[in-house]
Motif scaffolding. Structure first.
Motif, mmCIF file in Angstrom:
data_model
loop_
_atom_site.group_PDB
_atom_site.id
_atom_site.type_symbol
_atom_site.label_atom_id
_atom_site.label_comp_id
_atom_site.label_asym_id
_atom_site.label_seq_id
_atom_site.Cartn_x
_atom_site.Cartn_y
_atom_site.Cartn_z
ATOM 1 N N PHE A 1 0.875 -1.170 0.000
ATOM 2 C CA PHE A 1 0.000 0.000 0.000
ATOM 3 C C PHE A 1 0.912 1.219 0.000
ATOM 4 C CE2 PHE A 1 -4.007 -1.797 2.233
ATOM 5 C CZ PHE A 1 -3.662 -3.105 1.991
ATOM 6 N N ASN A 2 1.067 1.839 -1.139
ATOM 7 C CA ASN A 2 2.025 2.940 -1.234
ATOM 8 C C ASN A 2 1.282 4.277 -1.265
ATOM 9 O OD1 ASN A 2 4.052 4.725 -1.828
ATOM 10 N ND2 ASN A 2 4.654 3.762 -3.767
ATOM 11 N N ASN A 3 1.269 4.958 -0.109
ATOM 12 C CA ASN A 3 0.619 6.270 -0.075
ATOM 13 C C ASN A 3 1.631 7.374 0.214
ATOM 14 O OD1 ASN A 3 1.110 5.818 2.596
ATOM 15 N ND2 ASN A 3 -1.030 5.770 3.239
ATOM 16 N N GLU A 4 2.898 7.032 0.137
ATOM 17 C CA GLU A 4 3.982 7.997 0.278
ATOM 18 C C GLU A 4 3.991 8.705 1.625
ATOM 19 O OE1 GLU A 4 3.915 10.656 -3.073
ATOM 20 O OE2 GLU A 4 3.808 9.023 -4.513
ATOM 21 N N ILE A 5 3.463 8.030 2.622
ATOM 22 C CA ILE A 5 3.383 8.702 3.937
ATOM 23 C C ILE A 5 3.273 7.632 5.024
ATOM 24 C CG2 ILE A 5 0.847 8.852 4.177
ATOM 25 C CD1 ILE A 5 3.048 11.879 4.697
ATOM 26 N N PHE A 6 3.707 7.967 6.244
ATOM 27 C CA PHE A 6 3.385 7.128 7.398
ATOM 28 C C PHE A 6 2.048 7.597 7.935
ATOM 29 C CE2 PHE A 6 7.982 5.929 8.810
ATOM 30 C CZ PHE A 6 8.021 4.968 7.815
#
Lengths: 632, 312
Positions: free
Chosen positions: B131-136
């Motif tokens: 799941f790549n949302n570019e954020i923690f």
């Protein structure tokens, strides 16, 4: 039974075949009817450097390495001859000779390979003076020359064995048998010739010494093997068919043995990217229904702290092996210590429920690894077998029948598909994997395995409700925590009933006690015998269960003595601390004898340590530390 | 009869079987891309004909780790970054299980980066969805390994000096044999890719772009996207390594320029999976190891009969 014993030390450079030669020597002595025990000393270096192995042989079971030794075979370090790095290596080729002066007993025999060493150099190290002072019988022989005559220099090990046999008046029959078993063709013939030539040459020297090699015969068939062999075989016999690991000394031994044998037993071995992965793989295999293990030494075990906690929280059975070496951090890779006890007991976050066994010897390595698997899979809890570089490296003989045990493939508390159909399910459709109160009144809620019909559940490192859904409900939390922790009481009761792993030694009514754990037990027991012969009244208790702690047994024993000396190979008295913590008292009764210089105790050191402690004197030896009783 | 009768059961599979009877309260934020993954995954299962009892889903920690709670199958919610090694061993122990692993970009490209590379290298027969949302997300909006250079967050208030990781290229180099990128905003493509990945015989890596409307306002740049298979502009051979590498480079560059390219990036069908390789060299039994523990007729050898001889 006699007091005679042979402690034969072979010294040379790492890579010179010291290890395999000593193994053969020990095996041949075992075949001739003796009981044997080996002690290995080696540097963290692959080729060159000073290494030695001692083989102690007696006509009664040998418990420890003994004090010093009485026969030295010094081969010379062949890797010291590196022309490019002469300056660095210096006189290293002489090390196998002079580095072993300290422990050679008075009247001992010193046989060295003059073929590798210059006379001038030998003069410089003071051999002559030392020999005179200690009444040593020095025998220089051109072992290398004898070997080269028949082909290769490397056979000087065989020449050394032949010469040893002649000097000690041991028959060469068993050595011949070994050569014939291990080699073929030209190699076999050459080695047999070297053996006989060296034997004949040494016979002519007529060395006059007092060493008498005892004679005896075993009642039953014997095997000779290491603690790592025994742990591996215990695991295989208990149905372990999956191992994952990352190399680290001294754990590598178990990992290697298992990897070499598991495929033939229908199992799987995985060398992976790091120790976190290694323990995680063991967890995954176990979750999927296979009996699995992993392990490491101190530094690698530190990485396993995460998956270990996950195994506790998800109640996934696994067995981990922790092979201790001296720390902290990388420490001393090839030196033994018992300083990872607190590390394995307390590492990982939260209140932990885990089982820890610390076998005393090769016999216990086998039985307790089997116990570890049985307990882990029956109670769904991680079990750790902690041992040290000493047991890992030493060989010892014991009756083969010790291993004549039926295999146990039982995966423990796992349900069959039929049983799952009848078991409780949550309204979400999930199987109730983590019941607060399992039906049989135990604290173990049986599990299902992925692929079984209608057994779906969620295993999670978060706190969870009976079907595995994440839950922070306070009542559920208490119920799950209690059930997980209460297993430890059940396991203690189970162990007490089925197998006590503790060993009692010495007269029951003795006034003083020595408390010891893990690998130092045999040495302490030998020391206790000597102390009683010296007129003291001493007994010992060897403890192998670290968690759950055998409170009742140790408590009763401590009550029965006036004072107890706790012997362990670390600087901070970790086991004494554990005992005091678990029992909540006896702080005023226990003092400590500690050693942490990289070498295990010798029996005489324990004798000295005990005597100076009861006399209230300072320890004579600087290699140990005495810590008096501290009060509660 | 097999101890695992759910495996290879032949019947029509319904999507709803993967929805838990009582849905646990969803704790993903409104508008979260993770819903898209869940939906696509559920839709893919009937297509590949897998039933909930034969699927084992392994997750890491974070918002993505909650996938297990909303997906009805065997599940193991492991620890941060460690889903892959746990999953790998389950597959080796029972190769008949359908093994799927899932985690976030921190999980798979940060803390578990080592495992991601090695699992791809070994080509385990499983599917990994990142799941790549570019954020923690769950730790409240810190910079992640895929956050763009210059990304400002509470932990990098001056803007990140680090270039983002390039997961597609990395996994190609590591040895994954199926690599795709899809997006939560494109449920049909996502479903197809997941189904293909599951059916692929080897390690399938899906970089799944998921928007995080709470912590990553740039999430909107995931719309619109271009399907590289549908577009005439990108006529490349998905089985050609060099072309795939070039395609991935473009995809990864353009993402940070605001253009989202999705689709299959690389498919290699020839290479045998790790399990097959291991069986071939005699390091793994032919029958699933896990079965033996339930087989009353299985013969368990002991060391006494086999190994003690050379110690005598």
């Amino acid at each position: 039974m006699t007091d005679n014993e042979l402690i034969w030390r072979i010294a040379g450079g790492s890579g010179d075949g010291i290890d395999s030669t000593s193994q053969n020597f020990a095996k041949a002595l075992m075949w001739s009817g003796l009981n044997v025990f080996t002690h290995r000393h080696y540097p963290s270096r692959i080729r060159g450097g000073h290494t030695y192995v001692e083989v102690r042989a007696k006509d009664e079971p040998v418990q420890s390495r003994g004090d010093g030794y009485n026969f030295l075979l010094a081969l010379g370090d062949s890797f010291a001859r590196n022309p490019q790095e002469e300056a660095y290596y210096g006189k290293e080729e002489l090390k196998p000779l002079y580095e072993n002066f300290d422990d050679l007993r008075e009247g001992g025999v010193l046989l060295y390979d003059e073929g590798l060493l210059d006379d001038e150099d030998v003069d410089e190290i003071g051999l002559e003076e030392a020999a005179e002072e200690n009444n040593w019988h020095v025998v220089p022989m051109d072992l290398r020359g004898i070997a080269k005559e028949h082909g290769r220099e490397i056979m000087r090990n065989t020449a050394g064995i032949g010469a040893t046999a002649a000097i000690l008046d041991i028959s060469t029959d068993e050595f011949e048998k070994l050569i014939k078993q291990n080699m073929s063709g030209d190699m076999q013939e050459a080695n047999l010739n070297v053996l006989h030539d060296a034997y004949d040459a040494a016979s002519e020297l007529d060395v006059d010494h007092d060493i008498e090699v005892p004679e005896d015969s075993h009642d039953e068939e014997q095997v000779i093997l290491s603690g790592s062999n025994a742990i591996s075989y215990g695991a295989i016999d208990e149905g372990c068919r999956f191992i994952s690991g990352y190399p680290m000394t001294p754990w590598t031994d178990v990992f290697t043995i298992m990897s070499q044998h598991l495929p033939a037993f229908g199992g799987i071995s995985e060398q992976v990217e790091d120790e976190i992965a290694a323990a995680a793989l063991a967890l995954g295999a176990s979750h999927a229904g296979v009996k699995a293990m992993s392990g490491s030494s101190g530094g690698g075990f530190a990485l396993m702290s995460e998956p270990l906690g996950l195994a506790e929280m998800t109640e996934t059975p696994i067995v981990l092996v922790e092979a201790m070496r001296a720390g902290p951090s990388t420490g001393m890779p090839t030196k033994p210590e018992q300083a990872d006890l607190e590390h394995v007991l307390y590492t990982s976050q939260g209140d932990s429920a885990r089982v820890v066994f610390a076998p005393a010897n090769i016999r216990e390595c086998y039985t307790q690894t089997r116990s570890a698997f049985r307990i882990a899979y029956e109670y769904q809890i991680p079990a750790i077998v902690i041992y040290d570089q000493k047991i890992q490296g030493e060989l010892r003989n014991l009756p083969a029948s010790h291993f004549d045990e039926e295999p146990n493939a039982d995966p423990g508390s796992v349900l069959t598909e039929e049983e799952i159909q009848d078991a409780a399910h949550h309204s979400s459709g999930k199987f109730q994997r983590f019941l607060h109160e399992p039906e049989d009144g135990s604290n173990v809620s049986p599990r299902s395995v992925p692929g079984q019909k209608d057994g779906r559940f969620l295993a999670t490192g978060n706190e969870h409700n009976p079907s595995g859904h994440i839950s922070e409900d306070p009542e559920n939390r208490i119920a799950q925590m209690n059930r997980r922790l209460n297993k430890l009481d059940d396991i203690r009761a189970d162990l007490d009933e089925n197998t006590s792993h503790q060993t009692y030694h010495g007269p029951e009514d003795a006034d003083y006690g020595i408390l010891v754990w893990g690998s130092q037990q045999g040495t302490v027991f030998e020391a206790v015998d000597r102390l009683n012969e010296n007129g003291h009244s001493v007994k010992a208790l060897g403890v192998s269960d670290m968690a759950p702690y055998p409170k009742e047994e140790v408590s009763e024993w401590l009550e029965s003595v006036d004072e107890a000396l706790v012997v362990e190979m670390n600087a901070t008295a970790q086991f004494r601390g554990l005992t005091q913590k678990e029992l909540g008292k006896y702080g005023d009764k226990m003092s400590s004898l500690l050693k942490y210089n990289g070498n295990p105790f010798e029996p005489a050191e324990i004798v000295d340590g005990f005597e100076s402690s009861i006399d209230g004197e300072e320890l004579a030896a600087s290699n140990m530390k005495y810590v008096p009783a501290a009060g509660d | 009869m097999s101890a695992f009768s759910a495996i290879n059961e032949e019947r029509e599979i319904e999507r709803d079987e993967f929805t838990p009877g009582i849905e646990p309260q969803a704790t993903w934020c409104p508008g979260c891309g993770d819903f898209g993954v869940l939906k696509a995954l559920k839709q893919a299962m009937p297509e590949v004909g897998k039933n909930p009892d034969e699927v084992a889903l392994f997750t890491g920690i974070g918002c993505s780790g909650k996938l297990n709670s909303y997906f009805n199958s065997y599940g193991f919610h492991t620890i941060h970054g460690r889903s892959l090694p746990v999953a790998r061993a389950a597959k080796l122990a029972n190769p008949n299980l359908e093994v799927i692993a899932a985690g976030g970009d921190g999980d798979g490209y940060g803390i578990g980066g080592n495992h991601t590379i090695h699992t791809a290298r070994e080509n385990h027969d499983m599917t990994y969805i990142v799941f790549n949302n570019e954020i923690f997300g769950l730790t409240k909006g810190q910079t992640s390994p895929t956050s763009p250079k210059g990304h400002k967050s509470k932990t990098q208030p001056h803007g990140s000096a680090k270039s983002p990781i390039r997961p597609l290229s990395q996994q190609l180099n590591a040895g994954a044999t199926y690599i795709a990128r899809t997006a939560a905003v494109n449920p049909n493509q996502a479903k197809e890719i997941i189904a293909e990945a599951i059916e692929h015989d080897g390690f399938a890596h899906i970089d799944f772009l998921t928007q995080c409307p709470t912590w990553n306002k740039d999430a909107k740049h995931y719309v619109p996207y271009t399907d590289v298979q549908q577009s005439d502009e990108f006529d490349f051979d998905v089985s050609d390594r060099a072309e795939a590498a070039e395609m991935m480079r473009k995809t990864e560059e353009r993402l940070y320029e605001g253009e989202v390219l999705t689709g299959r990036m690389y498919i290699e069908d020839e290479r045998p999976s790790y399990g097959q390789e291991k069986r071939q060299i005699g390091e793994m039994p032919e029958e699933p190891l896990a079965e033996r523990y339930f087989d009353e007729d299985a013969e368990w050898e002991r060391t006494y009969d086999n190994l003690l001889e050379h110690h005598k």
